[in-house]
Design an enzyme around this catalytic site. Structure first.
Site, PDB file in Angstrom:
ATOM      1  N   GLY A 246       0.808  -1.210   0.000  1.00  0.00           N
ATOM      2  CA  GLY A 246       0.000   0.000   0.000  1.00  0.00           C
ATOM      3  C   GLY A 246       0.847   1.268   0.000  1.00  0.00           C
ATOM      4  N   ASP A 247       1.975   1.231   0.715  1.00  0.00           N
ATOM      5  CA  ASP A 247       2.889   2.372   0.717  1.00  0.00           C
ATOM      6  C   ASP A 247       3.473   2.579  -0.682  1.00  0.00           C
ATOM      7  OD1 ASP A 247       2.491   2.539   3.489  1.00  0.00           O
ATOM      8  OD2 ASP A 247       4.185   1.209   3.890  1.00  0.00           O
ATOM      9  N   ALA A 248       3.841   1.469  -1.329  1.00  0.00           N
ATOM     10  CA  ALA A 248       4.399   1.554  -2.677  1.00  0.00           C
ATOM     11  C   ALA A 248       3.364   2.112  -3.648  1.00  0.00           C
ATOM     12  CB  ALA A 248       4.876   0.178  -3.131  1.00  0.00           C
TER      13      ALA A 248
END
Length: 294
Positions: A246-248
């Site tokens: 999700g961060d990526a």
């Protein structure tokens, strides 16, 4: 330049080699690497757009090592230092799903950020982990409101169903209303908990643009509560660890949006960035230390 405000911690990633056997031994591989949702976004965005990270680490060797590693990714790092550096233990089952045991320590102690730290910034992003408790909650809200007053776009990631439940849904919505982000990211579980999975009034009230990720199913973009894009996800072979996906995605999406790309193109950029981390422990650009081999 993109600024990301959030956590910089050590990740201890445990890859279970078999179904977890409660109360006894489970075969596993253990890795230690740089982590923290905010640091992950910054590191993964740095190859796409100039990026600054803002956070807090401990007055210890671990904090110094994490700052140095993040700087090696090309991120400009500005941190306060107090207490001890945090860590998160991530248990990753054989299907790649994670159970997390966070000890945020100094990461949650960010306080009274110098407004000058967002001078020259074109976008500010924050994971909602920073809203968990004070002093970071107050510091983050103040900094994001300053960004909005300067006309800087702001994005917020819902981060975790456990976090949302801990803050309370009404409390979270009140904080989001105070921040007034331009964009909000959520995965399928977070969107369902917030009542925004299908868009509509609740999604429109959260942010003008809401991006909902559904794992391997198409991602959806809502503008003012209306579905404007449903973007298929290319299959990714060899998925082992969902940590940081999700961060990526946020890193890829924001970098594309800063270039002026539309919702579909931004989603595709997010998908590509997320795919790059699914076969490794965590998201650190440096090789993770395999404790089993050290």
């Amino acid at each position: 330049m993109l600024a990301v405000v959030g956590d910089l911690v050590e990740d201890v990633v445990v890859w279970a080699s078999e179904p977890v056997r409660r109360g006894t031994d489970t075969a596993a591989r253990v890795f230690r690497t740089r982590g923290g949702s905010g640091a992950n976004v910054a590191a993964l965005a740095a190859g796409l757009t100039p990026t600054r990270f803002i956070g807090c680490v401990g007055e210890d060797a671990a904090g110094s090592a994490l700052v140095a590693e993040l700087e090696r990714t090309g991120v400009e790092v500005r941190v306060q230092r107090r207490g001890r550096t945090g860590a998160v233990v991530l248990l990753v089952d054989v299907d790649g799903e994670r159970t997390m045991f966070p000890d945020r320590a100094a990461a949650a102690m960010l306080d009274r950020v110098d407004p000058g730290w967002i001078d020259g910034i074109g976008w500010v992003h924050a994971p909602a982990y920073g809203l968990e408790r004070d002093p970071m909650r107050g510091a983050l809200v103040a900094l994001l409101r300053t960004a909005r007053e300067r006309g800087i776009p702001v994005s917020l990631d819902a981060s975790s169903t456990g976090l949302l439940a801990g803050i309370g849904l009404d409390g979270f919505r009140a904080l989001v209303s105070t921040i007034a982000p331009d964009v909000c990211f959520a995965n399928d579980d977070e969107a369902r908990l917030l009542g925004i999975a299908e868009g509509g009034e609740a999604a429109g009230a959260l942010a003008p643009v809401v991006v909902v990720k559904h794992g391997p199913a198409p991602s959806e973009v809502f503008e003012d509560g209306r579905l404007v894009a449903r973007v298929p996800v290319e299959p990714v072979p060899g998925i082992r660890d969902l940590t940081g996906a999700g961060d990526a995605f946020a890193a890829g999406w924001i970098a594309a949006a800063m270039r002026g790309e539309d919702a579909e193109a931004a989603c595709l950029a997010g998908h590509r960035r997320a795919a790059s981390v699914l076969g490794s422990p965590g998201t650190s650009s440096m090789p993770a230390i395999d404790v089993n081999q050290s």
